[in-house]
Every structure is written in structure tokens, then in C-alpha cells.
Design a protein around this motif. Structure first.
Motif, mmCIF file in Angstrom:
data_model
loop_
_atom_site.group_PDB
_atom_site.id
_atom_site.type_symbol
_atom_site.label_atom_id
_atom_site.label_comp_id
_atom_site.label_asym_id
_atom_site.label_seq_id
_atom_site.Cartn_x
_atom_site.Cartn_y
_atom_site.Cartn_z
ATOM 1 N N ALA A 123 45.681 31.380 85.648
ATOM 2 C CA ALA A 123 47.288 32.600 86.065
ATOM 3 C C ALA A 123 47.728 32.910 87.034
ATOM 4 O O ALA A 123 49.203 33.244 87.716
ATOM 5 N N GLU A 124 47.257 32.412 87.705
ATOM 6 C CA GLU A 124 47.700 31.653 89.276
ATOM 7 C C GLU A 124 48.594 30.651 89.674
ATOM 8 O O GLU A 124 48.954 30.594 90.381
ATOM 9 N N ILE A 125 48.230 29.540 88.586
ATOM 10 C CA ILE A 125 49.026 27.994 88.804
ATOM 11 C C ILE A 125 49.489 27.706 87.923
ATOM 12 O O ILE A 125 50.832 29.090 86.796
ATOM 13 N N ASN A 126 51.085 27.276 88.057
ATOM 14 C CA ASN A 126 51.813 26.938 86.809
ATOM 15 C C ASN A 126 50.939 25.176 87.021
ATOM 16 O O ASN A 126 51.410 24.803 87.903
ATOM 17 N N ILE A 127 51.652 24.749 85.743
ATOM 18 C CA ILE A 127 51.718 23.076 85.113
ATOM 19 C C ILE A 127 53.046 22.399 85.230
ATOM 20 O O ILE A 127 53.416 23.165 84.346
ATOM 21 N N ILE A 128 52.817 21.212 85.754
ATOM 22 C CA ILE A 128 54.361 20.984 86.083
ATOM 23 C C ILE A 128 53.680 19.369 84.905
ATOM 24 O O ILE A 128 52.848 18.861 85.572
ATOM 25 N N SER A 129 54.404 18.509 84.030
ATOM 26 C CA SER A 129 54.005 17.311 83.089
ATOM 27 C C SER A 129 55.788 16.990 83.598
ATOM 28 O O SER A 129 56.660 17.800 83.206
ATOM 29 N N THR A 130 55.233 15.650 83.857
ATOM 30 C CA THR A 130 55.823 14.892 83.737
ATOM 31 C C THR A 130 55.424 13.317 82.863
ATOM 32 O O THR A 130 54.822 13.621 82.561
ATOM 33 N N GLU A 131 56.182 12.691 82.693
ATOM 34 C CA GLU A 131 56.134 11.009 81.807
ATOM 35 C C GLU A 131 54.799 10.599 82.430
ATOM 36 O O GLU A 131 54.604 10.064 83.930
ATOM 37 N N GLY A 132 53.118 11.237 82.412
ATOM 38 C CA GLY A 132 52.122 10.217 82.106
ATOM 39 C C GLY A 132 51.478 11.391 83.415
ATOM 40 O O GLY A 132 50.523 10.867 83.791
ATOM 41 N N ASP A 133 52.023 12.433 83.411
ATOM 42 C CA ASP A 133 51.079 12.765 84.568
ATOM 43 C C ASP A 133 51.440 14.851 84.596
ATOM 44 O O ASP A 133 52.410 14.903 84.382
ATOM 45 N N ARG A 134 50.633 14.731 85.081
ATOM 46 C CA ARG A 134 50.188 16.231 84.446
ATOM 47 C C ARG A 134 49.687 16.798 85.966
ATOM 48 O O ARG A 134 48.653 16.636 86.462
#
Length: 870
Positions: free
Chosen positions: A599-610
Motif C-alpha cells: 500500500a505504500e508503493i506505486n508501480i511504474i511500468s514502461t517499455e520492458g521495465d518495471r
């Protein structure tokens, strides 16, 4: 038109209220229908649900709802495994009373469970700390005592000096208490025991009848009971032991290896060891060191093998001129066999490690096939496989089995010091169950200690012996021991001043018979034997693999003990057992290496990267391994947050869909969103069906091919999911529901002004909701109502399968030309030979091969294959 988005929060609460008001899930013991008892292992009231609870109880709820729809009288109860150390620890830490802490937690968790929409019969709810429940448990104890199933003795125990209580071997981890982390001590205490070992053979044999249990659990139970058929052998001591013994008795399952003997081993707790240590400080210190290691199999297996040479020697039973040294060894337990062994290092790894450490001889006596007896040497790894006997005089060249029989016959015919040298015997690893615990928050043991009359059972009319509430936890130890008045009581035999037992029962006792109490939880006796025997065994029991040994074994013993004392008439409490997998999640650490919650994090997904960042600070977060959800690593998802955001049905759908139920599931946000989207899709489809078709359409006499295709899909899905639910294949059922939803969505594009198509679509959507109801009950109720159906989908009967629709009217036949497959042909199932031949000749591949010529022959194997000979 229905709103575009399904409002789970409002809808779920409304239907839960309806179910409660109508008592939909209450069970009547007098209902004449066939019974079905589904039970999930009840939880400890820690105060918060976790996703493991959601998965476990959702599985049980699918079974309960499915079986109700199938016409069974279903018992699906819920209660609380509420005694135990966590409540006392909380009392000491938070300055609260264990009772208040426990019941507050129960109230909180009950509320959470109700938000999931589980079809429990809450009228049967109880907690094991309820006075009514533990009063009946005390009555059971007294009945067991009268029947000779309980006794008291002095025993060696694992003592936690911080929690100040006895620990089972399984609660000692690396020599430390599982909760306190304190170094565990060995201590002599007078304890109460249940005679479970008297039932070892029966418990073992009955495992083969538990055909609806996982094989791995049955094997674990067999190994825990640990039947060993072997030989008890008396080795003559060259000098009398301090205890007065002239022989040392050992138990071995491998008498064929006697010529490989290198030394004798004694347990640190063996009477000879204890006597020798009385005036030997060095041996006393060695014994203390052994006790610090712990008594679990894992602790002993991994610890360095240590020994102490007692100076005693024994004569070899097959060669009196051959003497063997007697060591005290840290890997020998007093509670198995005789607490003494003969060691054959070449064929036992622990013996080999010990022999190498103390430079003792190693003689191989089992020769693997293909090895040279002159050169064979075990090296650093003991040989434990099959082979023939060598280096063993009269047993040379024998098989292991033949050698065992030969040496057993020989030794049974001999004697030493006036005793038979040996005799065959069967041993079991299973030890009697010590139930005494030196703590407050548990069921008081109903006995009274009198100086004149000894130990006396408390009179049944005095039950329950209630825990006093005016206790303090400001210092370690059992508050009952220091209570000013609670212990004081009159002896029921002589009337003089006496004292109550202050030990309470192991909490495993509480959970070893609760399944029977649920059958009639308000009864003034532990059970109504007739009612309990009608409901039991539990048809489907669901819980974690971590309870595969002790809880299940103790419950099996309790069923037998309750049969002996006439409280029920079954021996096996659980007919079917299912052990579900765990719920796992990624782990996360902040820049300081501290665990943080999802709950304390945000996931950032870009091309082939997380990547992950802290939700508040934006600082980078390290994504770690996927592990079981645990408070220690903070990779826990709160079910309440999920239910508030997406709804209970979404959570239920996801935990049942992602993987087979016996395997672990990985909780992902994407997976939850996928389940939520499906819920929304079903909502929109049902809304469209309700607008485009009328309720209660009469069934037409005939159906078009298009309508028949949809009906065929409906009944095939119904048949398949019925089988899936019977086999607990929840994830397979969900996959079929997704496919079925696609078929219904496609059918919405048809001409629904035609009665046959409208009927087929209404039938399909009705099936969809009834099939989804065990998994997503709230959504199903709302959609069922939207379609204008009468009553609740939760109380509707499971749809009937039209078997004719399961049979395809067309079949596909492979076409061979001169024996080689060249294509396929679809024909009506009831096509004649002539019709098949005609269709074959019209096939493009056949026409190309014939090139205008007539075939030499057409061979038709009905409903199997066509072969054209050119």
C-alpha cells in the motif's frame, strides 16, 4: 437500462442483509435431505483477516453453496480457536485482559468475514474460550480419565524460560521458542498425557481408508506414527552398570548390520547416563550441552554429532570376544526405542559422522550390486541402499531380508545373563500427547490435588471450572499459580482443603473436537451422539498443509476417544481433506533496507521495465522476491482495502481463478483488476439481456441451429463446471465461465425477436448466474433479480442437464488417401455410408487426388475414418 458500472459496495451489503434476515444459511438438524458437512479450519482471532483467510473460506463457500443448490442439507459453521499464548502476550504488552482482547478481535474478524458474503450458519458460532465450550471439554477430559485414556507422569519437556511454558518439539525452532525466541531448556515436570500411542496401529492402518485425502498428507501421517518392525537385543556389559544393569537393551530395525557395529550409543536421558552423571561433572556439562541443542528431528539432524565415552563396554552378541565402547551421544532420543542404539557407521549417516569424529572403526556389511567386496568403501557418505550382506560370517551373500530373519532367529535362540538375547518387536515413533501447559489463557484441567487422597477428578456438577478474571500479567509465569483464592477448593473425596490443578490444556485439545460440537453446539453435553454421528464425518475439510500432522492426528485420536466414551459413533472425523496453497506477494524495501507494504508503493511500468517508488516520497523502492504474505516482511494486502475498492466478489473471483487451489497463488494488482473487469462485464451483459428479452419466455417446440448451438454451449458448460466443483477445480470452473460469458456476449448480436433465440439466451444467462453464484454470490443475486427471476439465486436448485445437448450432431472424420491423411470431413453423426462416400468424393483434396478418375475403393469406418484408395 442498468447503470454502466456495478456498485459492489452498496449491492453486497444489501444482499448480505437479505440473507441474514431470511436465515438462508441456517441448518436444521431435522431436515430429511441427504447431509453434507463442509468445514474450513477455524481461525485464531488475531484481530485481522489476511488474504489466506479469504482464499480458504472462499473455497469452502463455493463447496457449501454448490452442494445446497444440488439439494443437500448443508452444514457450514464458523467458530474461533481462541485460547493461546498470543492473548497473554498482548495482556502483558498492552495492559489488557486476554478475554477482552480475544472477544474484541472476534468481533472485528466476524465483521470482516461477513463482508466477504460467506454462507456460514452463524447461529452455531462459538469460541473455544466460551465457558460453555470449555465446560464440555472439561467433561470430555473427565470421561477420558474414567476410561483410562488419560494419565499423569513425570516427563522431560521443552521449557521456554521467557513464556514460562512447555513447548511441543515442533514449537522449538533451532533450539529456541517459536514465539519468544528464548533458548529452550530441558526440564522434568509432572504432566498430563492422552494415551494416543495406544492407538498407533489403528491410526496407521486407517490412513489407507482415507482415500479422499492428499497422498502427501497421508504419507506425513504415516511417517509421524513411524511404525518400525525390528529386534530388541540385549548386549552384555563387561561390568555392571551403576544402575545395577548387567545388560544394555537396544532396539534395531537392521540386525543384518550387526557385524558392522562400531560403538553403542546412549541418550543423554538414559537411566545409565543419568546415574553415571551423578558424580561426573564433565558428563553433567555434556548432558547440559545436548539439551541446549533441542529435541526436534531437524535440530538433531543438523547439529554436530557429539559424544562422551562412558568407559563402559559391551560384548558383541555374535562374538563375545569382541567388545564395543559405550558413548553418550547427542543424537539419540530417550522417547524412541530404548534410548540406546548399536551403531553401524557404514550404513547410517549419523553414526558415520560420529565414528569419523571419534576415530572409531567403519566396516561395511552391505555390498551394492556390482561393487567389489575387496575394494568397496563408503568414504564420507553412508550407504543406505539395497545389496547383499558381506563381512558378516554366516550371513555372507544373503539378501538384507534373509539376513534379518537369520540373525533374528539366531539371537532369539540365545541367552545372556539369564535373559533371552533378543526378541522381535514392533515400535512406533508416536509418543503420548502431553497436554499440560503452564499458562492462564487455556482450558483449566478439571482435577483436584489432595494431600491425603491424591489426584481426584473434579465433580462434573462443579463444571465449568471457570478461569478467574482478576489476574495480572505483570510478571512471567502462570497467573493461576499466584491467584490468592482460585486454587483453593475442598477435596471431593474427603472434604479437606485441597488445590485445583493450575496447568491448562494444550490448545490443540480445543481444536481436536470442535467439528463434533458444531453438530449441536447448544447441547448440555459435549454432543448429542445421534446427531453427531449422523453429521460426521466431515465431508469436506479445508485448511493449510501446516496442520497435516498434529491437528489432524489429534482429531483422529479424539474421534476414537469420543467413540470409546460414547459421545459419537465414528472413528474418522474427516472424510475428504483439501490443503490449499498459500497467497504470495512481492516484497519491497525502501532506501534504508526496511520492509514496506504494497500500500505504500506505486508501480511504474514502461517499455520492458518495471519500477517501484514510495507513494509519498517518490524515493526508489527495491522490488524483492515473491514470498508468502507475512507481517514480518510487510508484503500483506489487507482484504478490507480490496473489498472496499473492488468488492468481495472481485476478491473471491481472483483468489479462485489464478491457479489450482492446492498451489500457491501470487497476488497481483493486475490480476485483481482483471477479475473486477469481468464482474463489470457480466453486469453489463445481464443489463443488456434484461432489456432485449422478456422474462419467463415459454420454451419453443423447435430450435434453429443458432439457438441450438447456444443451448449446447450452455449445457456443456453446466456439465463441465458441475464436475469442476465436485473435484474442487475452481480455477478450471472460472476459465469456463469466462468462455461462456464470451458465448453469451456473442449471442446478444443475434436476432432476439425470434422466440427460440430469446429463450436460449435467457436460459444461458440463468445458467451463468447459477454457475457464478458459488463464486460471486452478490453479483449473481443482483443480476438474478434484474432478470426478473423469482426468489434468490442462493436458494435456487442447480440447473438440470439435458444430456441430448451434450452430444454433438456433427462429427469430424479424418480423410486418408492411400493411407495418408490429406484432410478432414464434417458430416452429420447419423450419416449413412452412402452419404459419407458422397461427401468424401466432393472434398477438394480427394478430387485433386482423383484428377477426374474414379476411386478404386472407398473404405468408411463409421464415425472413425474414411480411406480413399486411388
Amino acid at each position: 437500462m442498468a447503470t454502466d458500472r456495478y456498485n459492489a459496495r452498496a449491492t453486497e451489503a444489501r444482499w448480505q442483509k437479505v440473507w441474514d434476515e431470511k436465515n438462508v444459511f441456517e441448518t436444521d438438524n431435522d431436515d430429511p435431505r441427504e447431509k453434507y458437512y463442509v468445514l474450513e479450519m477455524f481461525p485464531y482471532p488475531s484481530g485481522r483477516l489476511h488474504m489466506g483467510h479469504v482464499r480458504n473460506y472462499s473455497m469452502g463457500d463455493v463447496v457449501a453453496r454448490f452442494k445446497r443448490a444440488r439439494g443437500y442439507n448443508v452444514l457450514h459453521p464458523m467458530g474461533w480457536d481462541a485460547f493461546g499464548m498470543p492473548a497473554e502476550n498482548a495482556a502483558a504488552e498492552k495492559k489488557v485482559h486476554p478475554k477482552g482482547w480475544t472477544y474484541d478481535n472476534i468481533a472485528a474478524m466476524r465483521g470482516q468475514l461477513k463482508t466477504i458474503g460467506l454462507s456460514f450458519d452463524w447461529s452455531r458460532e462459538f469460541a473455544t474460550c466460551d465457558e460453555d465450550y470449555y465446560a464440555q471439554q472439561q467433561a470430555l477430559f473427565l470421561d477420558f480419565l474414567e476410561a483410562g485414556l488419560v494419565y499423569r507422569k513425570n516427563a522431560k519437556v521443552n521449557w521456554d524460560p521467557v513464556d514460562m511454558t512447555v513447548l511441543a518439539n515442533e514449537q522449538v525452532i533451532d533450539g529456541k521458542g517459536w514465539r519468544s525466541g528464548a533458548e529452550v531448556e530441558q526440564k522434568d515436570l509432572t504432566q498430563w498425557f492422552f494415551k494416543i500411542s495406544d492407538h498407533s496401529e489403528e491410526l496407521l492402518e486407517a490412513i489407507d481408508t482415507l482415500t479422499e485425502w492428499p497422498e502427501k498428507v497421508r504419507l506425513m501421517q504415516k511417517n509421524w506414527i513411524g511404525k518400525s518392525v525390528g529386534l530388541k537385543v540385549n548386549f552384555e556389559l563387561t561390568e555392571t552398570a551403576p544402575t545395577g544393569d548387567e545388560t544394555l537393551e537396544i532396539f534395531t530395525t537392521r540386525p543384518d548390520t550387526l557385524y558392522g557395529a562400531s560403538f553403542m550409543g546412549l541418550s543423554p536421558d538414559h537411566p545409565i547416563t543419568q546415574k553415571l552423571a551423578e558424580d561426573n561433572a564433565e558428563l553433567q556439562e555434556f548432558i547440559a550441552e545436548c539439551r541446549r541443542i533441542g529435541t526436534t528431528a531437524e535440530a538433531i539432524e543438523t547439529a554436530e554429532k557429539l559424544g562422551f565415552d562412558t568407559g563402559l563396554r559391551v560384548k558383541h552378541p555374535l562374538d563375545p570376544s569382541w567388545e564395543l565402547p559405550v558413548y553418550v551421544a547427542n543424537f539419540i532420543l530417550m522417547d524412541y526405542g530404548t534410548g540406546a542404539i548399536f551403531a553401524c557407521p557404514a550404513h547410517d549417516q549419523r553414526d558415520l559422522d560420529f565414528a569419523h569424529k571419534y576415530k572409531l572403526p567403519v566396516t561395511a556389511v552391505v555390498l551394492p550390486e556390482g561393487e567389489d567386496p575387496v575394494t568397496f568403501d563408503v568414504g564420507t557418505e553412508a550407504y543406505t541402499g539395497e545389496g547383499s550382506i558381506f563381512n558378516s560370517e554366516f550371513m555372507d551373500s544373503m539378501s538384507i531380508e534373509d539376513a534379518n530373519n537369520a540373525v533374528s532367529d539366531k539371537l532369539e535362540a540365545q541367552s545372556t545373563k539369564g535373559k533371552q538375547q533378543a526378541h522381535r518387536e514392533t515400535n512406533y515413533r508416536l509418543r503420548d500427547w502431553g497436554i499440560s501447559r503452564q499458562r492462564y489463557w487455556g482450558c483449566p484441567i478439571p482435577v483436584i490435588h489432595c494431600d491425603d487422597c491424591g489426584v481426584q477428578p473434579a465433580p462434573k456438577e462443579s463444571l465449568p471450572i471457570v478461569l478467574p478474571e482478576d489476574v495480572t500479567f505483570d510478571r512471567p509465569g502462570n497467573p493461576l499459580d499466584r491467584h490468592p483464592t482460585w486454587r483453593n477448593v475442598k477435596c471431593p473425596c474427603c472434604g479437606k482443603d485441597a488445590q485445583r490443578e493450575t496447568d491448562t490444556m494444550d490448545t490443540f485439545v480445543d481444536s481436536s473436537w470442535y467439528f463434533a460440537r458444531f453438530t449441536d453446539p447448544k447441547n448440555s453435553n459435549p454432543t448429542d451422539p445421534k446427531v453427531a454421528s449422523e453429521w460426521l464425518p466431515v465431508d469436506q475439510y479445508i485448511g493449510g498443509i501446516e496442520h497435516a500432522i498434529l491437528h489432524l492426528l489429534y482429531s483422529r485420536f479424539f474421534a476414537r476417544a469420543m467413540q470409546i466414551t460414547k459421545h459419537l459413533d465414528v472413528k474418522e472425523p474427516f472424510k475428504g481433506l483439501f490443503t490449499q496453497g498459500m497467497v504470495n506477494h512481492e516484497t519491497y524495501k525502501d532506501v534504508d533496507g526496511k520492509w514496506i507494504t504494497p500500500a505504500e508503493i506505486n508501480i511504474i511500468s514502461t517499455e520492458g521495465d518495471r519500477k517501484a517508488v514510495h507513494a509519498e516520497t517518490g524515493a526508489p523502492v527495491t522490488i524483492g522476491s515473491i514470498e508468502k504474505m507475512s507481517k514480518s516482511k510487510k508484503n500483506v494486502v489487507d482484504p478490507t482495502d480490496i473489498i472496499d475498492t473492488y468488492g468481495a466478489d472481485t476478491a473471491r473471483l481472483f483468489v479462485l481463478s489464478d491457479s489450482p487451489p492446492e498451489r500457491d497463488i501470487i497476488w497481483t494488482e493486475d490480476g485483481v483488476i482483471g477479475a473486477w473487469r469481468h464482474v463489470q462485464r457480466v453486469w453489463r451483459i445481464i443489463g443488456e439481456v434484461s432489456e432485449k428479452t422478456e422474462a419467463n419466455i415459454a420454451k419453443p417446440a423447435e430450435f434453429s441451429d443458432e439457438a441450438t448451438a447456444l443451448r449446447r454451449a450452455s449445457h456443456k458448460t453446466l456439465a463441465a463446471i458441475t464436475k469442476d466443483f465436485d473435484g474442487l477445480g475452481f480455477n478450471r470452473a472460472v476459465a469456463r465461465l469466462y468462455e461462456f460469458t464470451n458465448a453469451i456476449s456473442k449471442a446478444l448480436q443475434a436476432d432476439l425477436s425470434k422466440p427460440d433465440m430469446a429463450y436460449a439466451l435467457r436460459e444461458a444467462t440463468g445458467f451463468l448466474l447459477q454457475l457464478m453464484e458459488p463464486i460471486t454470490p452478490h453479483l449473481s443475486e443482483e443480476c438474478w433479480s434484474m432478470l426478473g427471476n423469482e426468489g434468490l439465486v442462493s436458494t435456487s436448485n442447480w440447473p438440470a442437464i439435458e444430456e441430448d445437448l451434450l452430444v454433438e450432431n456433427t462429427i469430424t472424420l479424418p480423410i486418408q488417401i492411400n493411407g495418408k491423411k490429406k484432410g478432414e470431413l464434417s458430416v452429420a453423426r447419423d450419416s449413412s455410408k452412402e452419404q459419407v462416400e458422397e461427401a468424401t468424393l466432393a472434398h477438394e483434396a480427394v478430387q485433386k487426388a482423383l484428377d477426374g478418375k474414379a476411386p478404386r475403393k472407398i473404405i468408411v469406418v463409421p464415425q472413425r475414418i474414411v480411406n480413399v484408395v486411388v
